[in-house]
Design a protein around this motif. Structure first.
Motif, PDB file in Angstrom:
ATOM      1  N   THR A  72       0.842  -1.203   0.000  1.00  0.00           N
ATOM      2  CA  THR A  72       0.000   0.000   0.000  1.00  0.00           C
ATOM      3  C   THR A  72       0.873   1.248   0.000  1.00  0.00           C
ATOM      4  OG1 THR A  72      -0.090  -0.077   2.419  1.00  0.00           O
ATOM      5  CG2 THR A  72      -1.864  -1.156   1.223  1.00  0.00           C
ATOM      6  N   THR A  73       0.446   2.276  -0.726  1.00  0.00           N
ATOM      7  CA  THR A  73       1.197   3.533  -0.779  1.00  0.00           C
ATOM      8  C   THR A  73       0.235   4.714  -0.740  1.00  0.00           C
ATOM      9  OG1 THR A  73       1.202   3.571  -3.209  1.00  0.00           O
ATOM     10  CG2 THR A  73       3.073   2.501  -2.123  1.00  0.00           C
ATOM     11  N   GLY A  74       0.765   5.882  -0.404  1.00  0.00           N
ATOM     12  CA  GLY A  74      -0.033   7.104  -0.438  1.00  0.00           C
ATOM     13  C   GLY A  74       0.216   7.990   0.763  1.00  0.00           C
ATOM     14  N   ILE A  75       0.200   9.305   0.522  1.00  0.00           N
ATOM     15  CA  ILE A  75       0.388  10.317   1.564  1.00  0.00           C
ATOM     16  C   ILE A  75      -0.800  11.263   1.510  1.00  0.00           C
ATOM     17  CG2 ILE A  75       1.839  12.208   2.403  1.00  0.00           C
ATOM     18  CD1 ILE A  75       4.203  10.865   0.973  1.00  0.00           C
ATOM     19  N   GLU A  76      -1.462  11.452   2.645  1.00  0.00           N
ATOM     20  CA  GLU A  76      -2.605  12.359   2.749  1.00  0.00           C
ATOM     21  C   GLU A  76      -2.238  13.494   3.697  1.00  0.00           C
ATOM     22  OE1 GLU A  76      -7.339  12.244   4.101  1.00  0.00           O
ATOM     23  OE2 GLU A  76      -6.044  10.489   4.376  1.00  0.00           O
ATOM     24  N   ARG A  77      -2.374  14.727   3.221  1.00  0.00           N
ATOM     25  CA  ARG A  77      -2.048  15.904   4.037  1.00  0.00           C
ATOM     26  C   ARG A  77      -3.285  16.330   4.811  1.00  0.00           C
ATOM     27  NH1 ARG A  77       2.246  20.327   2.606  1.00  0.00           N
ATOM     28  NH2 ARG A  77       1.689  22.030   4.018  1.00  0.00           N
ATOM     29  N   LEU A  78      -3.118  16.521   6.132  1.00  0.00           N
ATOM     30  CA  LEU A  78      -4.230  16.857   7.029  1.00  0.00           C
ATOM     31  C   LEU A  78      -3.876  18.092   7.861  1.00  0.00           C
ATOM     32  CD1 LEU A  78      -4.824  13.234   8.404  1.00  0.00           C
ATOM     33  CD2 LEU A  78      -6.158  14.371   6.620  1.00  0.00           C
ATOM     34  N   PRO A  79      -4.884  18.820   8.326  1.00  0.00           N
ATOM     35  CA  PRO A  79      -4.581  19.950   9.226  1.00  0.00           C
ATOM     36  C   PRO A  79      -4.110  19.449  10.583  1.00  0.00           C
ATOM     37  CG  PRO A  79      -6.951  19.635   9.040  1.00  0.00           C
ATOM     38  CD  PRO A  79      -6.321  18.703   8.039  1.00  0.00           C
ATOM     39  N   PRO A  81      -3.820  20.510  14.758  1.00  0.00           N
ATOM     40  CA  PRO A  81      -4.379  21.443  15.744  1.00  0.00           C
ATOM     41  C   PRO A  81      -3.340  22.425  16.282  1.00  0.00           C
ATOM     42  CG  PRO A  81      -4.043  19.287  16.728  1.00  0.00           C
ATOM     43  CD  PRO A  81      -3.751  19.131  15.272  1.00  0.00           C
ATOM     44  N   HIS A  82      -2.071  22.229  15.927  1.00  0.00           N
ATOM     45  CA  HIS A  82      -0.997  23.081  16.419  1.00  0.00           C
ATOM     46  C   HIS A  82      -0.566  24.065  15.342  1.00  0.00           C
ATOM     47  CE1 HIS A  82      -0.889  20.174  19.645  1.00  0.00           C
ATOM     48  NE2 HIS A  82      -0.607  19.208  18.787  1.00  0.00           N
ATOM     49  N   PRO A  83      -0.486  25.348  15.666  1.00  0.00           N
ATOM     50  CA  PRO A  83      -0.082  26.346  14.672  1.00  0.00           C
ATOM     51  C   PRO A  83       1.302  26.042  14.105  1.00  0.00           C
ATOM     52  CG  PRO A  83      -0.953  27.411  16.648  1.00  0.00           C
ATOM     53  CD  PRO A  83      -0.800  25.952  16.978  1.00  0.00           C
ATOM     54  N   GLY A  84       1.459  26.258  12.816  1.00  0.00           N
ATOM     55  CA  GLY A  84       2.750  26.070  12.178  1.00  0.00           C
ATOM     56  C   GLY A  84       3.127  24.625  11.943  1.00  0.00           C
ATOM     57  N   ARG A  85       2.138  23.727  12.021  1.00  0.00           N
ATOM     58  CA  ARG A  85       2.423  22.315  11.834  1.00  0.00           C
ATOM     59  C   ARG A  85       1.423  21.691  10.859  1.00  0.00           C
ATOM     60  NH1 ARG A  85       6.239  20.845  15.548  1.00  0.00           N
ATOM     61  NH2 ARG A  85       5.944  18.625  15.130  1.00  0.00           N
ATOM     62  N   ALA A 192       6.591  20.045  11.587  1.00  0.00           N
ATOM     63  CA  ALA A 192       6.681  21.506  11.615  1.00  0.00           C
ATOM     64  C   ALA A 192       6.882  22.063  10.201  1.00  0.00           C
ATOM     65  CB  ALA A 192       7.833  21.951  12.511  1.00  0.00           C
ATOM     66  N   GLU A 193       6.151  23.117   9.864  1.00  0.00           N
ATOM     67  CA  GLU A 193       6.326  23.793   8.580  1.00  0.00           C
ATOM     68  C   GLU A 193       7.471  24.803   8.715  1.00  0.00           C
ATOM     69  OE1 GLU A 193       2.479  24.370   6.077  1.00  0.00           O
ATOM     70  OE2 GLU A 193       1.973  24.965   8.123  1.00  0.00           O
ATOM     71  N   VAL A 194       8.596  24.509   8.095  1.00  0.00           N
ATOM     72  CA  VAL A 194       9.768  25.386   8.215  1.00  0.00           C
ATOM     73  C   VAL A 194      10.221  25.938   6.872  1.00  0.00           C
ATOM     74  CG1 VAL A 194      10.552  24.182  10.287  1.00  0.00           C
ATOM     75  CG2 VAL A 194      11.437  23.487   8.063  1.00  0.00           C
ATOM     76  N   GLY A 195       9.709  25.408   5.773  1.00  0.00           N
ATOM     77  CA  GLY A 195      10.074  25.921   4.457  1.00  0.00           C
ATOM     78  C   GLY A 195      11.472  25.506   4.027  1.00  0.00           C
ATOM     79  N   GLU A 196      12.011  26.224   3.056  1.00  0.00           N
ATOM     80  CA  GLU A 196      13.298  25.863   2.461  1.00  0.00           C
ATOM     81  C   GLU A 196      14.482  26.568   3.100  1.00  0.00           C
ATOM     82  OE1 GLU A 196      13.063  26.582  -1.688  1.00  0.00           O
ATOM     83  OE2 GLU A 196      11.385  25.196  -2.028  1.00  0.00           O
ATOM     84  N   ALA A 197      14.233  27.583   3.882  1.00  0.00           N
ATOM     85  CA  ALA A 197      15.336  28.356   4.461  1.00  0.00           C
ATOM     86  C   ALA A 197      16.076  27.544   5.519  1.00  0.00           C
ATOM     87  CB  ALA A 197      14.805  29.647   5.080  1.00  0.00           C
ATOM     88  N   GLY A 198      17.343  27.891   5.730  1.00  0.00           N
ATOM     89  CA  GLY A 198      18.120  27.231   6.763  1.00  0.00           C
ATOM     90  C   GLY A 198      17.606  27.563   8.148  1.00  0.00           C
ATOM     91  N   ARG A 199      17.871  26.684   9.094  1.00  0.00           N
ATOM     92  CA  ARG A 199      17.452  26.906  10.478  1.00  0.00           C
ATOM     93  C   ARG A 199      18.462  26.266  11.409  1.00  0.00           C
ATOM     94  NH1 ARG A 199      14.075  22.521  12.807  1.00  0.00           N
ATOM     95  NH2 ARG A 199      14.485  20.688  11.530  1.00  0.00           N
ATOM     96  N   PRO A 200      18.568  26.750  12.633  1.00  0.00           N
ATOM     97  CA  PRO A 200      19.495  26.135  13.596  1.00  0.00           C
ATOM     98  C   PRO A 200      19.068  24.709  13.923  1.00  0.00           C
ATOM     99  CG  PRO A 200      18.783  28.310  14.330  1.00  0.00           C
ATOM    100  CD  PRO A 200      17.898  27.936  13.196  1.00  0.00           C
ATOM    101  N   ILE A 201      20.040  23.843  14.176  1.00  0.00           N
ATOM    102  CA  ILE A 201      19.780  22.452  14.534  1.00  0.00           C
ATOM    103  C   ILE A 201      19.888  22.319  16.044  1.00  0.00           C
ATOM    104  CG2 ILE A 201      20.552  20.071  14.284  1.00  0.00           C
ATOM    105  CD1 ILE A 201      19.341  21.247  11.755  1.00  0.00           C
ATOM    106  N   GLY A 202      18.808  21.864  16.681  1.00  0.00           N
ATOM    107  CA  GLY A 202      18.784  21.831  18.131  1.00  0.00           C
ATOM    108  C   GLY A 202      19.554  20.686  18.760  1.00  0.00           C
ATOM    109  N   GLY A 203      19.528  19.499  18.150  1.00  0.00           N
ATOM    110  CA  GLY A 203      20.121  18.327  18.780  1.00  0.00           C
ATOM    111  C   GLY A 203      21.622  18.241  18.597  1.00  0.00           C
TER     112      GLY A 203
END
Length: 378
Positions: A72-79, A81-85, A192-203
């Motif tokens: 089985t295959t497939g990806i479904e995008r859903l809202p 409840p957390h902003p920015g996710r 998390a929706e972070v886009g294509e821009a670079g971001r700091p790595i926490g771990g």
């Protein structure tokens, strides 16, 4: 549900062992997968499901039962409840690395450090897959599964899966049965929706793997590219031209031992503390509460110990083979047992037992296999 001519499991698993089973079914939709499982259970067959075959070690004798291939295959995008996710519901047979590629291409963070891990999405929660400081339990919301005991399809939150270090209530550990016999149909992640821009790595673990400093910004695409390159250098990225990748990945688990046991190992042995649950709740029944709250118990954390270091320091080097054996340790990674061409499951099991015996003799610790073993004894 489609019953097909059984194929050799050696052609469907990355360790390249196993004869054709007695019966084989292909399931390309969720309905077919549910029907296949219910039919198999009603027959009383021995059974197992097969995804990417990358975490499976199958014996040389034909499996006397039914193998169900999850296609089985497939990806479904859903809202979310957390902003920015965003939430993604993904079918169990979907290729894991293809899912990671999708999330990176769409600017969704949370599983990018697990790039290059072989296998399917449905297997990921069973093993609680992880790499370089990320684990699926950090983004997993719930799974849809079908339970063998009832034949019913249920949605089960991640909190009920008993997720721990490379384990869950669904995992078949060597020498024992899973706590819950069920098959995952789909997986829902919250990213998390972070886009294509670079971001700091926490771990810190991921920063070390990427060779970057704290505060340095890196894009998801860069993380994926560097992680895949790192895995390839270790023979942990499937490549038909590299015999070191004809393996089940890390064959032995890193050990979780009490701090007192770890203290007896040589100081140069790599180790990492396994933090206890600081938020563990003390439950006192209301009817017996007398106003006294007992003080919190202080426990010393367990320690995760490097199995690769134990193997190499028991005298077994990368590339090691037993005489006249077609099984060998990867030339790139001491944890990977590889099929160097035509090796039987017996040859691989012999090598695994030899490694266990050497490590136990040298350090008094017994390494446990990470793949699921079918028709094989260690």
């Amino acid at each position: 549900m489609a019953e097909i001519a059984p194929a050799r499991l050696a052609d469907l698993t990355t360790l390249r062992t196993g004869a054709a089973p007695e019966r084989m079914l292909d399931a390309t939709t969720t309905d077919e997968l549910v029907e296949s499982l219910r039919d198999t259970w009603s027959r009383g067959d021995e059974w197992f499901v097969l995804g990417g075959g990358s975490n499976l070690f199958v014996g040389d004798e034909p499996f006397e039962g039914t193998v169900i291939r999850v296609l089985t295959t497939g990806i479904e995008r859903l809202p979310s409840p957390h902003p920015g996710r965003v939430r993604l519901r993904v079918q169990a047979g979907h290729n894991w690395d293809d899912l990671v590629a999708y999330t990176v291409a769409h600017g969704l963070a949370g599983i990018e450090a697990m790039s290059g891990i072989p296998g399917t999405v449905g297997a990921a929660p069973v093993q609680n897959v992880g790499a370089y400081g990320q684990e699926i339990q950090e983004t997993l919301v719930e799974v849809d599964l079908i339970d063998e005991s009832t034949g019913e399809v249920q949605t089960v939150p991640a909190s009920e899966l008993g997720l721990g270090f490379r384990t869950s209530v669904l995992k078949h550990h060597y020498g024992g049965a899973p706590i819950r016999r069920a098959v995952i149909l789909s997986v829902t992640l919250d990213l998390a929706e972070v886009g294509e821009a670079g971001r700091p790595i926490g771990g810190e673990q991921l920063r070390r793997a990427l060779g970057i400093s704290a505060g340095e910004r890196v894009s998801l695409a860069d993380v994926r590219e560097r992680i895949r390159a790192t895995r390839a250098a270790k023979g942990m990225l499937l490549n038909p031209d590299d015999p070191d990748t004809t393996s089940a990945g890390s064959f032995f688990q890193n050990l979780i031992v009490p701090e007192t046991v770890a203290a007896q190992l040589p100081p140069e042995c790599p180790r990492w503390p396994v933090e206890p649950d600081q938020d563990a709740a003390t439950v006192i029944p209301l009817e017996s509460f007398d106003g006294y709250v007992p003080p919190a118990r202080t426990t010393r954390p367990d320690v995760k110990v490097s199995a690769a270091w134990l193997i190499e320091n028991s005298g077994i080097r990368k590339g090691f083979r037993l005489p006249r054996s077609r099984a060998g340790i990867s030339t790139k990674h001491a944890l990977a047992l590889t099929n160097r061409g035509g090796a039987t499951a017996g040859e691989l099991a012999e090598l695994a037992r030899y490694i266990q015996a050497r490590v136990h003799s040298e350090f008094g610790l017994l390494l446990q296999p990470e793949p699921v073993l079918v028709g094989v004894e260690l």
